[in-house]
Write an enzyme that holds these catalytic residues in place. Structure first.
Site, PDB file in Angstrom:
ATOM      1  N   ASN A 146       0.836  -1.205   0.000  1.00  0.00           N
ATOM      2  CA  ASN A 146       0.000   0.000   0.000  1.00  0.00           C
ATOM      3  C   ASN A 146       0.869   1.253   0.000  1.00  0.00           C
ATOM      4  O   ASN A 146       0.599   2.215  -0.721  1.00  0.00           O
ATOM      5  CB  ASN A 146      -0.916   0.036   1.233  1.00  0.00           C
ATOM      6  CG  ASN A 146      -1.891  -1.121   1.257  1.00  0.00           C
ATOM      7  OD1 ASN A 146      -2.251  -1.651   0.216  1.00  0.00           O
ATOM      8  ND2 ASN A 146      -2.319  -1.515   2.456  1.00  0.00           N
ATOM      9  N   TYR A 188      -5.334 -14.541   2.822  1.00  0.00           N
ATOM     10  CA  TYR A 188      -6.155 -14.378   4.025  1.00  0.00           C
ATOM     11  C   TYR A 188      -7.611 -14.134   3.659  1.00  0.00           C
ATOM     12  O   TYR A 188      -7.919 -13.650   2.566  1.00  0.00           O
ATOM     13  CB  TYR A 188      -5.623 -13.272   4.939  1.00  0.00           C
ATOM     14  CG  TYR A 188      -5.602 -11.880   4.356  1.00  0.00           C
ATOM     15  CD1 TYR A 188      -4.553 -11.473   3.548  1.00  0.00           C
ATOM     16  CD2 TYR A 188      -6.615 -10.967   4.655  1.00  0.00           C
ATOM     17  CE1 TYR A 188      -4.508 -10.188   3.027  1.00  0.00           C
ATOM     18  CE2 TYR A 188      -6.580  -9.676   4.142  1.00  0.00           C
ATOM     19  CZ  TYR A 188      -5.527  -9.288   3.326  1.00  0.00           C
ATOM     20  OH  TYR A 188      -5.495  -8.018   2.813  1.00  0.00           O
ATOM     21  N   TRP A 228      -3.430 -17.851   5.762  1.00  0.00           N
ATOM     22  CA  TRP A 228      -2.638 -18.986   5.299  1.00  0.00           C
ATOM     23  C   TRP A 228      -1.387 -18.367   4.691  1.00  0.00           C
ATOM     24  O   TRP A 228      -1.389 -17.955   3.537  1.00  0.00           O
ATOM     25  CB  TRP A 228      -3.361 -19.763   4.195  1.00  0.00           C
ATOM     26  CG  TRP A 228      -4.558 -20.529   4.621  1.00  0.00           C
ATOM     27  CD1 TRP A 228      -4.627 -21.879   4.822  1.00  0.00           C
ATOM     28  CD2 TRP A 228      -5.877 -20.016   4.860  1.00  0.00           C
ATOM     29  NE1 TRP A 228      -5.910 -22.228   5.182  1.00  0.00           N
ATOM     30  CE2 TRP A 228      -6.694 -21.112   5.220  1.00  0.00           C
ATOM     31  CE3 TRP A 228      -6.451 -18.742   4.814  1.00  0.00           C
ATOM     32  CZ2 TRP A 228      -8.046 -20.963   5.523  1.00  0.00           C
ATOM     33  CZ3 TRP A 228      -7.792 -18.589   5.122  1.00  0.00           C
ATOM     34  CH2 TRP A 228      -8.566 -19.694   5.472  1.00  0.00           C
ATOM     35  N   ARG A 229      -0.346 -18.248   5.473  1.00  0.00           N
ATOM     36  CA  ARG A 229       0.793 -17.495   4.937  1.00  0.00           C
ATOM     37  C   ARG A 229       2.146 -18.099   5.271  1.00  0.00           C
ATOM     38  O   ARG A 229       3.168 -17.566   4.851  1.00  0.00           O
ATOM     39  CB  ARG A 229       0.741 -16.042   5.412  1.00  0.00           C
ATOM     40  CG  ARG A 229       0.993 -15.864   6.885  1.00  0.00           C
ATOM     41  CD  ARG A 229       0.674 -14.486   7.396  1.00  0.00           C
ATOM     42  NE  ARG A 229       1.389 -13.420   6.712  1.00  0.00           N
ATOM     43  CZ  ARG A 229       1.369 -12.157   7.150  1.00  0.00           C
ATOM     44  NH1 ARG A 229       0.680 -11.832   8.227  1.00  0.00           N
ATOM     45  NH2 ARG A 229       2.026 -11.219   6.502  1.00  0.00           N
ATOM     46  N   ASN A 280       4.047  -0.925  12.570  1.00  0.00           N
ATOM     47  CA  ASN A 280       3.022  -1.980  12.355  1.00  0.00           C
ATOM     48  C   ASN A 280       3.262  -3.296  13.108  1.00  0.00           C
ATOM     49  O   ASN A 280       3.960  -4.176  12.621  1.00  0.00           O
ATOM     50  CB  ASN A 280       2.957  -2.338  10.871  1.00  0.00           C
ATOM     51  CG  ASN A 280       2.081  -1.371  10.117  1.00  0.00           C
ATOM     52  OD1 ASN A 280       1.327  -0.615  10.736  1.00  0.00           O
ATOM     53  ND2 ASN A 280       2.192  -1.396   8.804  1.00  0.00           N
ATOM     54  N   LYS A 297       2.414   8.586  16.235  1.00  0.00           N
ATOM     55  CA  LYS A 297       0.978   8.812  16.002  1.00  0.00           C
ATOM     56  C   LYS A 297       0.125   8.301  17.151  1.00  0.00           C
ATOM     57  O   LYS A 297       0.284   7.169  17.586  1.00  0.00           O
ATOM     58  CB  LYS A 297       0.552   8.115  14.702  1.00  0.00           C
ATOM     59  CG  LYS A 297       1.226   8.670  13.466  1.00  0.00           C
ATOM     60  CD  LYS A 297       0.948   7.812  12.254  1.00  0.00           C
ATOM     61  CE  LYS A 297       1.650   6.485  12.338  1.00  0.00           C
ATOM     62  NZ  LYS A 297       1.285   5.546  11.284  1.00  0.00           N
ATOM     63  N   ASP A 347      -0.432   3.181   6.336  1.00  0.00           N
ATOM     64  CA  ASP A 347       0.417   2.923   5.152  1.00  0.00           C
ATOM     65  C   ASP A 347       0.416   4.140   4.227  1.00  0.00           C
ATOM     66  O   ASP A 347       1.457   4.545   3.703  1.00  0.00           O
ATOM     67  CB  ASP A 347      -0.096   1.714   4.358  1.00  0.00           C
ATOM     68  CG  ASP A 347      -0.360   0.506   5.243  1.00  0.00           C
ATOM     69  OD1 ASP A 347       0.274   0.403   6.317  1.00  0.00           O
ATOM     70  OD2 ASP A 347      -1.212  -0.329   4.875  1.00  0.00           O
TER      71      ASP A 347
HETATM   72  P1  ADP Z   1      -2.823   2.612  11.426  1.00  0.00           P
HETATM   73  O1  ADP Z   1      -3.703   2.112  12.519  1.00  0.00           O
HETATM   74  O2  ADP Z   1      -3.165   2.092  10.057  1.00  0.00           O
HETATM   75  O3  ADP Z   1      -1.363   2.607  11.740  1.00  0.00           O
HETATM   76  P2  ADP Z   1      -3.114   5.256  12.347  1.00  0.00           P
HETATM   77  O4  ADP Z   1      -4.084   5.017  13.415  1.00  0.00           O
HETATM   78  O5  ADP Z   1      -1.691   5.516  12.663  1.00  0.00           O
HETATM   79  O6  ADP Z   1      -3.207   4.137  11.257  1.00  0.00           O
HETATM   80  O7  ADP Z   1      -3.665   6.482  11.490  1.00  0.00           O
HETATM   81  C1  ADP Z   1      -2.931   6.988  10.420  1.00  0.00           C
HETATM   82  C2  ADP Z   1      -3.568   8.268   9.975  1.00  0.00           C
HETATM   83  O8  ADP Z   1      -4.873   8.033   9.461  1.00  0.00           O
HETATM   84  C3  ADP Z   1      -3.755   9.293  11.056  1.00  0.00           C
HETATM   85  O9  ADP Z   1      -2.578  10.007  11.297  1.00  0.00           O
HETATM   86  C4  ADP Z   1      -4.850  10.154  10.450  1.00  0.00           C
HETATM   87  O10 ADP Z   1      -4.308  11.008   9.481  1.00  0.00           O
HETATM   88  C5  ADP Z   1      -5.703   9.138   9.741  1.00  0.00           C
HETATM   89  N1  ADP Z   1      -6.813   8.679  10.601  1.00  0.00           N
HETATM   90  C6  ADP Z   1      -6.976   7.454  11.144  1.00  0.00           C
HETATM   91  N2  ADP Z   1      -8.140   7.381  11.850  1.00  0.00           N
HETATM   92  C7  ADP Z   1      -8.727   8.603  11.741  1.00  0.00           C
HETATM   93  C8  ADP Z   1      -9.943   9.179  12.221  1.00  0.00           C
HETATM   94  N3  ADP Z   1     -10.799   8.477  12.982  1.00  0.00           N
HETATM   95  N4  ADP Z   1     -10.201  10.473  11.908  1.00  0.00           N
HETATM   96  C9  ADP Z   1      -9.356  11.195  11.157  1.00  0.00           C
HETATM   97  N5  ADP Z   1      -8.210  10.707  10.666  1.00  0.00           N
HETATM   98  C10 ADP Z   1      -7.882   9.429  10.942  1.00  0.00           C
END
Ligand code: ADP
Length: 304
Positions: free
Chosen positions: A31, A83, A98-99, A163, A220, A256
């Site tokens: 992605n 999957y 299945w990986r 991740n 984040k 991603d």
């Molecule tokens: P992942 O769980 O895929 O690692 P994150 O939770 O880190 O993703 O979120 C990555 C980005 O996606 C955030 O920094 C934001 O920009 C966007 N994002 C995710 N969830 C929301 C939400 N509920 N509202 C607004 N933006 C979101």
């Protein structure tokens, strides 16, 4: 600037209420590669596939997206992982894999591994995720770490996205050791507080922040509808909140695409804080659509 994303893409089957299955493809680093390509970055996907029709279809789809295919190893007689996404009556999704025998897991063990490693050493930026690390086992991880050390010695950069998926790891301690090593090698860290606390308990944030000053860090916090990216580089620290998102349809590939937006913006010369704002905008568009890959027309216009 030449970027390589290293990891695995799998065949994805989504089960419908009548039991029929709809086929797609899915993989975190893929992605990121796809969104980087859409943002005009020269990017290779580095993985191993089989010589089956689904591997062919993946390569075809990636070619249409402009992802570099020259580093994909095709292993005779092998297959990609698979999957199934099951949705229960309450709408909760569960993932079933299945990986274990997927070709991608042998990237650093198959006969062409020396070629893969030599090419990685010449990349400007190599992007790996915690999921990539979980694929290769101890020996493969050591080979990857050695390769990245050589790549960095030549002036290349490493980006690591945390991740964390527990089921990819034999036990917590193996995962912790691998994550610590990857964080120590990374020049650019994308970390989610959620992933890190899961893996390290309350010390999750500290495990990342001990690299402040040395590495550029985007930490984040996905606190419900108000995610914030803490951007740390040099002595500076800025909290960059995500803008409001009209409606969240599917958060697949949020992180991603965020990483892709950030990296592309940094390559284009934006400052870390501005790059985080653009990354939020891309992720915000991605979560407004079903699936990991949004239609091209839905790509937001970013400021670079
Ligand atoms: P992942 O769980 O895929 O690692 P994150 O939770 O880190 O993703 O979120 C990555 C980005 O996606 C955030 O920094 C934001 O920009 C966007 N994002 C995710 N969830 C929301 C939400 N509920 N509202 C607004 N933006 C979101």
């Amino acid at each position: 600037m030449r970027v390589a994303c290293v990891g695995e893409c799998m065949v994805e089957l989504s089960e419908r209420p009548d039991g029929s299955l709809v086929r797609g493809f899915g993989g975190d680093t893929l992605n990121t590669a796809l969104y980087l390509a859409r943002l005009g970055v020269t990017v290779d996907y580095v993985t191993a596939l089989g010589d089956d029709p689904w591997s062919d279809a993946m390569v075809e789809a990636w070619s249409r997206e402009g992802i570099g295919l020259g580093r994909i190893r095709r292993l005779p007689g092998r297959m990609p992982g698979l999957y199934i996404i099951r949705t229960d009556e309450a709408g909760e999704r569960s993932f079933h894999y299945w990986r274990d025998s997927a070709a991608a897991r042998d990237l650093f063990a198959e006969p062409g591994a020396p070629e893969t490693r030599a090419a990685l050493e010449t990349d400007d930026l190599v992007y790996v995720s915690g999921i990539s690390l979980s694929l290769y086992g101890e020996a493969g991880r050591a080979a990857l770490a050695e390769t990245l050390a050589a790549q960095r010695a030549r002036g290349g950069l490493v980006a690591f996205d945390t991740n964390y998926r527990p089921r990819g790891w034999p036990d917590w301690e193996v995962a912790r050791t691998a994550f610590r090593a990857a964080l120590a090698q990374a020049d650019l860290i994308f970390a989610s507080v959620e992933d890190m606390d899961w893996l390290f308990g309350a010390a999750g944030e500290d495990e990342v922040l001990r690299h402040r000053g040395r590495a550029e860090i985007v930490l984040k916090t996905s606190d419900g509808p108000n995610p914030v990216a803490r951007v740390l580089h040099g002595a500076s620290e800025t909290a960059v909140p995500a803008g409001p998102v009209e409606r969240v349809v599917d958060t697949t590939a949020a992180g991603d695409s965020f990483a892709a937006g950030y990296i592309a913006a940094r390559i284009a010369g934006l400052a870390p804080e501005s790059a985080a704002a653009e990354a939020h905008r891309l992720a915000g568009a991605v979560i407004g659509h079903r699936g990991a890959v949004i239609p091209r027309e839905a790509m937001p216009a970013l400021a670079f």
